[in-house]
Design a protein around this motif. Structure first.
Motif, short mmCIF file in Angstrom:
data_model
loop_
_atom_site.label_atom_id
_atom_site.label_comp_id
_atom_site.label_asym_id
_atom_site.label_seq_id
_atom_site.Cartn_x
_atom_site.Cartn_y
_atom_site.Cartn_z
N ALA A 140 0.92 -0.82 -0.23
CA ALA A 140 0.26 0.14 0.20
C ALA A 140 0.94 1.11 -0.52
CB ALA A 140 -0.92 -0.16 1.14
N ALA A 141 2.56 1.20 1.07
CA ALA A 141 2.30 1.86 0.81
C ALA A 141 3.51 2.38 -0.50
CB ALA A 141 3.26 2.03 1.82
N PHE A 142 3.83 1.77 -1.26
CA PHE A 142 4.62 1.47 -2.68
C PHE A 142 3.85 2.05 -3.55
CE2 PHE A 142 7.61 -2.38 -1.84
CZ PHE A 142 7.88 -1.28 -0.37
N ALA A 143 1.84 2.24 -3.86
CA ALA A 143 0.75 2.35 -4.25
C ALA A 143 0.74 3.66 -3.94
CB ALA A 143 -0.35 1.83 -4.71
N ASP A 144 1.54 4.25 -2.77
CA ASP A 144 0.86 5.70 -2.55
C ASP A 144 1.70 6.50 -2.80
OD1 ASP A 144 -1.27 7.27 -1.00
OD2 ASP A 144 0.26 7.46 0.56
N ALA A 145 2.50 6.16 -2.88
CA ALA A 145 4.02 7.21 -2.86
C ALA A 145 3.64 8.14 -4.58
CB ALA A 145 5.34 6.34 -3.44
N PRO A 146 3.68 7.43 -5.93
CA PRO A 146 3.84 5.77 -6.16
C PRO A 146 4.99 5.48 -6.69
CG PRO A 146 2.61 7.26 -7.49
CD PRO A 146 2.88 8.56 -7.08
N VAL A 147 5.38 4.48 -6.79
CA VAL A 147 7.04 4.05 -6.82
C VAL A 147 6.85 3.69 -8.57
CG1 VAL A 147 7.35 3.07 -5.00
CG2 VAL A 147 6.46 1.65 -6.65
N ASP A 148 7.74 3.66 -9.36
CA ASP A 148 8.40 3.11 -10.75
C ASP A 148 8.18 1.52 -10.52
OD1 ASP A 148 7.87 5.95 -12.38
OD2 ASP A 148 9.39 6.63 -11.11
N ALA A 149 9.17 1.51 -9.60
CA ALA A 149 9.77 -0.13 -9.64
C ALA A 149 9.01 -0.98 -8.21
CB ALA A 149 10.42 -0.62 -10.23
N ALA A 150 8.52 -1.46 -8.08
CA ALA A 150 9.70 -2.48 -6.05
C ALA A 150 9.53 -3.02 -6.21
CB ALA A 150 7.68 -3.00 -5.44
N VAL A 151 10.53 -3.51 -5.06
CA VAL A 151 11.95 -5.05 -5.01
C VAL A 151 11.40 -5.54 -4.32
CG1 VAL A 151 14.72 -5.65 -4.68
CG2 VAL A 151 13.44 -2.88 -6.40
N VAL A 152 11.40 -6.78 -4.25
CA VAL A 152 10.60 -7.50 -3.60
C VAL A 152 11.23 -8.94 -2.80
CG1 VAL A 152 8.22 -8.38 -2.49
CG2 VAL A 152 8.43 -6.28 -3.85
#
Length: 457
Positions: A140-152
């Motif tokens: 949710a925090a990544f979407a809210d930022a929003p990010v260009d890419a997530a590393v999980v």
């Protein structure tokens, strides 16, 4: 109809920590994605709003995640990064633009999802676990930022790991060895079946060199779901590497170009392998138009850090932290120590978890340690220092083993031995604190200097 009372919003980090730790611990597993799916659906499926690079494997996930994150940011992309476990604070698990959420941001991220955690708790047979709640917070925090890419990074395994509710555009599979055998299987090939679950239809699977049985499992999964495969040693790889002051210099063949003499401030052949996997993952995500800019790649790798992974935190004597907690990781760390340092003597401080292969870790470090101080961390899962010492004596002999249960006292005892026990020049002795991420995190909290505001540097 009576409304369910809403939980009071958290106001401090301590309240968030307390609320999360009151949930099922990470060691209590119920293999199902039902709860995390219900949770992320209520949150609007935030994990579907950005491309994900998903990582699994036995060792190297956090270091490789950090490298990928740093490279993506070097190319001016906004990143989210989720890794586990943390060394010192929960905040470390959720990073935006390379930095952990500060306490205020963590409180906001928790409060944003807290009402939905209770809805899931009421609707599912089992409540959300600590790990599932933090995964939801991160997505949710990544979407809210929003990010260009997530590393999980997965928590454990792959198929049933809560992070796997996201469909990675790139799936990175680091070397697979036996760890968490009670949960995942007692051979690397059995474990690979679970880890292969992060390879999704249409994804690019970036595969480290593996033992043959593991490769067979991973290729079968990729074929089954129609994923593109790129393999270390065939499509990309380390060409050569050399130890250098403060790290190493690596030449790498990427998917679309060769990158020569790239400096990286991390130690050991295993970190060079992690680096080329990170490079291939970034190429797979953003390099479709040709080679990546070599200057940007160099700048990115020069900025890479990996706390608690052969991290030098103090001098006089030198104290090195490494979170190796299984034989595979211990062997890599030991080889890197030999490759990059010339400590004499090297004194070990080891505290392990009771569910780990302590004998294997002890054996991997034995040729490299002049003496071992057996200790324990503060968690209930810690193997008692006396029990570890009994196993250590079988490997090292009684004259090379000391028991000091308190971690701070153990480090102090080891430092004294390092300063007085050498055969060469004064000041060449060192201490290695290892055996568990928790042990290293607690040691780091004891040893890292604080700034004027009480923050560790």
């Amino acid at each position: 109809m009576t409304e369910t009372p809403q939980p009071r919003p958290a106001e401090t980090y301590a309240e968030v920590e307390d609320a999360l730790l009151s949930r099922w611990p990470e060691t209590k597993l119920e293999p199902s994605l039902d709860r995390i799916r219900a949770f992320t659906e209520l949150l609007g499926d935030p994990q579907a709003s950005y491309p994900v690079i998903h990582l699994t494997g036995t060792n190297g996930k956090t270091s490789t995640s950090r490298m990928i994150d740093t490279l993506l940011r070097a190319f001016d992309l906004r990143t989210g990064r989720f890794t586990s476990p943390h060394l010192e604070k929960i905040n470390e698990r959720i990073c935006l633009d390379g930095e952990p959420l500060d306490d205020e941001a963590l409180v906001r991220a928790f409060n944003d999802v807290a009402p939905y955690t209770h809805l899931v708790d009421q609707s599912e047979p089992f409540p959300l676990s600590f790990f599932e709640a933090v995964v939801g917070m991160a997505y949710a925090a990544f979407a809210d930022a929003p990010v260009d890419a997530a590393v999980v990074e997965v928590g454990m395994g792959g198929t049933w790991d809560a992070t796997n509710v996201a469909d990675g555009a790139v799936a990175v599979v680091l070397p697979i060895a036996v760890d968490h055998a009670q949960y995942l299987g007692d051979t690397a090939a059995k474990i690979a079946v679970e880890k292969a679950g992060i390879i999704k239809p249409g994804a690019t699977a970036v595969l480290a060199q593996q033992e043959p049985g593991v490769t067979e499992v991973l290729l079968a999964r990729a074929t089954e779901v129609g994923a593109t495969v790129v393999r270390e040693g065939l499509d990309f790889g380390v060409i050569d590497r050399a130890a250098a002051v403060g790290g190493q210099v690596v030449s790498m063949q990427g998917l679309r170009a060769r990158y020569d003499e790239v400096f990286m401030p991390l130690y050991g052949a295993h970190q060079a392998q992690n680096a080329v996997l990170a490079l291939a993952a970034v190429e797979a995500l953003i390099g479709h138009d040709g080679p990546l800019d070599e200057d940007v790649v160099r700048a990115g790798f020069a900025e890479v850090t990996s706390p608690g992974r052969l991290e030098v935190v103090r001098r006089s004597p030198t104290i090195v932290l490494d979170a190796a907690h299984n034989p595979h990781g211990a062997e890599a760390a030991a080889a890197a120590l030999e490759d990059s340092f010339s400590f004499d003597p090297l004194i070990g401080v080891m505290g392990v978890m009771s569910d780990k292969d302590a004998e294997g870790v002890l054996a991997a470090f034995e040729p490299h340690l002049a003496h071992l101080v057996c200790t324990q961390n503060s968690t209930s899962r810690a193997m008692p220092a006396e029990q570890l010492a009994a196993a250590a004596i079988e490997v090292y002999g009684a004259d090379r083993v000391t028991v000091v249960a308190d971690l701070a006292d153990a480090i102090e005892a080891a430092a004294t031995l390092a300063e007085t026990g050498g055969t060469s020049s004064v000041g060449s002795g060192a201490v290695l604190v290892t055996g568990s991420v928790v042990t290293v995190g607690e040691a780091r909290a004891l040893l890292r200097p604080r700034d004027d505001h009480g923050r560790r540097s």
